[in-house]
Design a protein around this motif. Sequence first.
Motif: not given
Length: 328
Positions: A31-41
């Motif tokens: 997994l790369s750049n995982a922080e940008v996934i947070a909150g995206k539903r």
Amino acid sequence: MKKIIPLVLLSTFLFGCAGVGAKKQADPVLLSNAEVIAGKRQLLLGDFRVSFITFDKSSAKAESSMFSSDSGYARSTLRAKLAGVPDSVMQELTDAAYQDFVSKLKENGYSLADGSVLAANGEWQKLDMEASPKKITSSFKAITGGNQESSTFAPSGKSLIKMNIAKMMPYQVYSAANEVGMPILNVNYTVHFVYFGSETDYKANAYTDFKGAEYSAEVSAGQGIQVVPGSGLDLIMGVTSTFNDPNAKLSIGAPVVVPGPFGRSNDATSGFQKAANTFSAVMGMVSGGASSAKDIDITADPDVYAANAKKALLEANQRLTSALAAAK
């Protein structure tokens, strides 16, 4: 007198996973750049594709060390071709993988926006699309021995986005994601039908290799379905700049493997190739270098191939959607 004995070995195994040694196993998902996934539903599903490898080859070469005066070598090549799996089976597998992927996304708390959002976007409309399936074949096969061949499928009724010259998603996909304000999810899987393994050995027969050496190079292949490393998904949210990357990537690290035979293997080496192998071995006694090549055809039982490939694809879906959910 300098003595060089080039030895070229080729073997074909029908069972197990050839070439898997004691190396540290890769992580199941990278997994790369995982922080940008947070909150995206809420997501948009842009491109979903499954590539089925139908021809591939592997080579091994044994030679002396860099600082040796010895120029001898042994090289072996094994070429494998898949037969007996019609396009209809590959299409059914792609459809099953797509439907399962969408279902698993919803099970993990994601919702998919209607595709009309992308269809109405000006940047998305600029994309060139390709018909499914897209087949990649080898050129100059008689000379080069061929390169990897594949058939790539989109789900029924859908097209494939045409990749740019670097075989990456074109700029318009990133622009579209920025304009619609929702992540665009692109999924790609590659399904291989065979494992390759190789082993080489060099032995000097004296304190110095001037007095003789032995070389061996072996390539092995084993039947077995795998979703290969690098398969995965891209979560695209905008255009990348020098100081900002708004996009994430989840990819298969350790391959998803379903081992075991799914058909019969036949030696398909041509008479011309066998003669070339013999000639190279004879000349190698003088020149110090020899090459050998072998072809195998794997004729699949389409039902067994389909069952194993479906199992691998659904496991890949499970890995990726679980990792995506854990990161949100």
